[in-house]
Design a protein around this motif. Structure first.
Motif, mmCIF file in Angstrom:
data_model
loop_
_atom_site.group_PDB
_atom_site.id
_atom_site.type_symbol
_atom_site.label_atom_id
_atom_site.label_comp_id
_atom_site.label_asym_id
_atom_site.label_seq_id
_atom_site.Cartn_x
_atom_site.Cartn_y
_atom_site.Cartn_z
ATOM 1 N N LEU A 28 0.809 -1.214 0.000
ATOM 2 C CA LEU A 28 0.000 0.000 0.000
ATOM 3 C C LEU A 28 0.844 1.268 0.000
ATOM 4 N N ARG A 29 2.165 1.105 -0.144
ATOM 5 C CA ARG A 29 3.035 2.280 -0.160
ATOM 6 C C ARG A 29 2.631 3.179 -1.325
ATOM 7 N N PRO A 30 2.510 4.486 -1.096
ATOM 8 C CA PRO A 30 2.061 5.390 -2.180
ATOM 9 C C PRO A 30 3.011 5.362 -3.371
ATOM 10 N N ARG A 31 2.454 5.510 -4.562
ATOM 11 C CA ARG A 31 3.238 5.508 -5.800
ATOM 12 C C ARG A 31 3.483 6.924 -6.318
ATOM 13 N N ALA A 32 2.848 7.911 -5.696
ATOM 14 C CA ALA A 32 3.043 9.314 -6.085
ATOM 15 C C ALA A 32 2.823 10.162 -4.850
ATOM 16 N N LEU A 33 3.372 11.363 -4.869
ATOM 17 C CA LEU A 33 3.281 12.224 -3.694
ATOM 18 C C LEU A 33 1.841 12.551 -3.327
ATOM 19 N N ASP A 34 0.962 12.646 -4.340
ATOM 20 C CA ASP A 34 -0.420 12.984 -4.016
ATOM 21 C C ASP A 34 -1.170 11.824 -3.371
ATOM 22 N N GLU A 35 -0.526 10.639 -3.289
ATOM 23 C CA GLU A 35 -1.121 9.502 -2.597
ATOM 24 C C GLU A 35 -0.679 9.415 -1.141
ATOM 25 N N VAL A 36 0.282 10.247 -0.736
ATOM 26 C CA VAL A 36 0.735 10.255 0.655
ATOM 27 C C VAL A 36 -0.400 10.785 1.528
ATOM 28 N N ILE A 37 -0.710 10.069 2.568
ATOM 29 C CA ILE A 37 -1.861 10.396 3.405
ATOM 30 C C ILE A 37 -1.421 11.189 4.630
ATOM 31 N N GLY A 38 -2.165 12.257 4.925
ATOM 32 C CA GLY A 38 -1.998 12.962 6.177
ATOM 33 C C GLY A 38 -0.928 14.021 6.217
ATOM 34 N N GLN A 39 -0.236 14.279 5.094
ATOM 35 C CA GLN A 39 0.845 15.277 5.101
ATOM 36 C C GLN A 39 0.627 16.321 4.000
ATOM 37 N N ASP A 40 -0.622 16.682 3.769
ATOM 38 C CA ASP A 40 -0.938 17.642 2.712
ATOM 39 C C ASP A 40 -0.280 18.991 2.932
ATOM 40 N N HIS A 41 0.002 19.334 4.195
ATOM 41 C CA HIS A 41 0.638 20.626 4.468
ATOM 42 C C HIS A 41 2.043 20.688 3.879
ATOM 43 N N LEU A 42 2.625 19.518 3.557
ATOM 44 C CA LEU A 42 3.949 19.466 2.926
ATOM 45 C C LEU A 42 3.872 19.088 1.453
ATOM 46 N N THR A 43 3.055 18.090 1.133
ATOM 47 C CA THR A 43 3.053 17.533 -0.225
ATOM 48 C C THR A 43 2.062 18.222 -1.155
ATOM 49 N N GLY A 44 1.141 19.026 -0.600
ATOM 50 C CA GLY A 44 0.184 19.719 -1.446
ATOM 51 C C GLY A 44 0.843 20.806 -2.286
ATOM 52 N N GLU A 45 0.089 21.401 -3.169
ATOM 53 C CA GLU A 45 0.627 22.414 -4.091
ATOM 54 C C GLU A 45 1.259 23.587 -3.355
ATOM 55 N N GLU A 46 0.688 23.957 -2.212
ATOM 56 C CA GLU A 46 1.208 25.091 -1.447
ATOM 57 C C GLU A 46 2.219 24.672 -0.393
ATOM 58 N N GLY A 47 2.456 23.381 -0.262
ATOM 59 C CA GLY A 47 3.402 22.896 0.740
ATOM 60 C C GLY A 47 4.839 23.029 0.265
ATOM 61 N N ALA A 48 5.775 22.935 1.211
ATOM 62 C CA ALA A 48 7.198 23.098 0.877
ATOM 63 C C ALA A 48 7.653 22.051 -0.126
ATOM 64 N N ILE A 49 7.260 20.809 0.062
ATOM 65 C CA ILE A 49 7.668 19.748 -0.859
ATOM 66 C C ILE A 49 6.967 19.916 -2.203
ATOM 67 N N GLY A 50 5.678 20.237 -2.171
ATOM 68 C CA GLY A 50 4.949 20.441 -3.422
ATOM 69 C C GLY A 50 5.570 21.543 -4.265
ATOM 70 N N LEU A 77 9.650 8.971 -3.127
ATOM 71 C CA LEU A 77 8.839 9.612 -4.167
ATOM 72 C C LEU A 77 9.448 10.935 -4.621
ATOM 73 N N LEU A 78 10.153 11.604 -3.729
ATOM 74 C CA LEU A 78 10.813 12.852 -4.110
ATOM 75 C C LEU A 78 11.824 12.617 -5.221
ATOM 76 N N ALA A 79 12.652 11.583 -5.052
ATOM 77 C CA ALA A 79 13.672 11.294 -6.064
ATOM 78 C C ALA A 79 13.034 11.020 -7.411
ATOM 79 N N ASP A 80 11.975 10.227 -7.391
ATOM 80 C CA ASP A 80 11.302 9.880 -8.645
ATOM 81 C C ASP A 80 10.630 11.105 -9.269
ATOM 82 N N SER A 81 10.109 12.003 -8.415
ATOM 83 C CA SER A 81 9.366 13.162 -8.917
ATOM 84 C C SER A 81 10.251 14.135 -9.686
ATOM 85 N N VAL A 82 11.520 14.216 -9.318
ATOM 86 C CA VAL A 82 12.411 15.172 -9.989
ATOM 87 C C VAL A 82 13.511 14.481 -10.787
#
Length: 440
Positions: A28-50, A77-82
């Motif tokens: 069940l490990r997420p395959r993309a950052l938008d599948e990460v649960i509970g950390q939208d403050h970081l992974t969302g569009e306005e988050g530092a990671i996003g 997922l960060l490595a894969d994203s960039v």
């Protein structure tokens, strides 16, 4: 060289699909950052990671959060994203040789035009010298460091390393996020053998740890239970997760701070909750007894002089009874303190008097109150003119007891609460007598 790296899987790269027999948490490990649960403050569009992913460039970072909140998943997922090469080491199992190897491989990749994201799990377990070893490689861009820690970076990591990395805080998963994880598990494995109430109890037992929750769910699936379990049956089947609490680390200091502030804030219910949190997690009761004694003198003082007596009695009762019976005495002391009138006048008086003593140095007391055990001392004026207060009207002479080179000071200012209200009346009365006799 470029072709070699193009055809070679990055070190520790996650497989495209986990094996069918892999643990449920891995499947069940997420395959993309938008599948990460509970950390939208970081992974969302306005988050530092996003924002970093959108810009296509990462800065070094420290992911700080409780266990089971997605730190490792985010790093992969960060490595894969960039489009970066992913390499990982664990400070639990790795030493200097492993670090040198990781940096050497990152240098080779850089020569081939490939950037490396180096994920360091449990980075706080590296000592100060090992942490310093990251600095030159981070500074020249050989690696983008992503460290994961459950410990407060302010205490666990070098200031030099922290100055080169952004600290990102992951939240413990709330009940909604944990329930969503169970939904995903049930989509893959089928309904859990639980009543609705037991499912809620399972979520609560995870204490914010998604990995623990999925491991418990996997245990339930493996047991092939025929009838849904209710909360009582679930509790008998699964052990409740032990709360995260390291007695020498941040959890310890956070909870004792919360206990102290709840007592100071006169909230006996919250104070009792934090006392229970610490005792049930295995805190040393004698440590709590010492802190309760400190609270009695720092935050209550003479507003209720019995507070200190209660705490000393609780300490003695615990020593006599031991655990668990003696813990009831600590509960009584805690509730007494939280419900007592508050004053920090004694605490403030101590700080002010200590400061004054350091500033004034070795000033002599006035001659009238100097000790005169010998004839010579009496002949040169020691003790001359001393007024014996018990012989004065109302048992109060009003003499000056301050060094001649020093103006009288006011360190202790009792508040108008509890027993200190009576103390204040007494001090005001003596001040009035002192003024009247001085004028006379």
């Amino acid at each position: 060289m470029a072709d070699l790296f193009a055809n070679q899987a990055p070190q520790d790269a996650p497989p495209a699909e986990p094996r069918e027999d892999a643990p449920l948490a891995d499947r069940l490990r997420p395959r993309a950052l938008d599948e990460v649960i509970g950390q939208d403050h970081l992974t969302g569009e306005e988050g530092a990671i996003g924002r970093m992913v959108a810009a296509g460039r990462l800065s070094s970072m420290i992911l700080w959060g409780p266990p089971g909140t997605g730190k490792t998943s985010i790093a992969r997922l960060l490595a894969d994203s960039v489009g970066m090469r992913f390499a990982s080491i664990s400070a639990v199992f790795s030493g200097v040789a492993d670090l040198k190897k990781a940096f050497a491989e990152a240098d080779k990749a850089a020569d081939a035009g490939q950037r490396t994201l180096l994920f360091v799990d449990e980075i706080h377990r590296f000592n100060r010298a090992q942490q310093d070893g990251f600095l030159p490689f981070v500074e020249r861009g050989t690696v983008t460091l992503v460290g994961a820690t459950t410990e407060n970076p302010s205490f666990a990591l070098n200031a030099a390393l922290l100055s080169r990395a952004q600290v990102l805080i992951l939240h413990r998963l709330d009940p909604q996020a944990l329930a969503h994880l169970l939904d995903r598990a049930e989509e893959l494995e089928g309904p859990l053998p639980l009543t609705a109430e037991a499912r809620d109890a399972l979520v609560a037992s995870a204490d914010g740890d998604g990995r623990f929750l999925l491991n418990q769910a996997e245990t339930l699936y493996a047991a092939q239970i025929d009838e849904p379990l209710d909360p009582a049956a679930l509790g008998a089947f699964l052990q409740r997760r032990v709360a995260v609490y390291d007695k020498d680390r941040e959890g310890h200091y956070n909870l004792i701070s919360a206990l102290h502030k709840a007592v100071r804030g006169s909230d006996p219910q919250a104070a009792l909750y934090y006392l229970a949190r610490m005792l049930t997690a295995g805190e040393e009761p004698r440590f709590l007894a010492r802190r309760l004694i400190r609270m009695a003198v720092e935050d209550i003082g003479l507003a209720d002089p019995h507070a200190l007596t209660q705490c000393m009695a609780a300490k003695d009762a615990y020593e006599f009874l031991g655990s668990p019976e003696g813990e009831l005495a600590l509960v009584q002391a805690c509730l007494y303190l939280a419900s007592a009138p508050k004053s920090n006048a004694v605490y403030k008086a101590q700080k002010a008097a200590w400061k004054s003593a350091k500033v004034t140095g070795s000033l002599m007391p006035p001659q009238n109150i100097l000790n005169a055990p010998t004839k010579l001392m009496k002949d040169i004026g020691y003790g001359k003119g001393y007024s014996y207060d018990h012989d004065a009207d109302e048992g109060f002479s009003g003499d000056n007891y301050w060094p001649e080179e020093m103006e009288p000071q006011t360190y202790y200012a009792p508040v108008d609460r509890g027993f200190e209200r009576e103390v204040k009346k007494r001090l005001d009365y003596w001040d009035r007598l002192r003024r009247e006799r001085g004028e006379g």
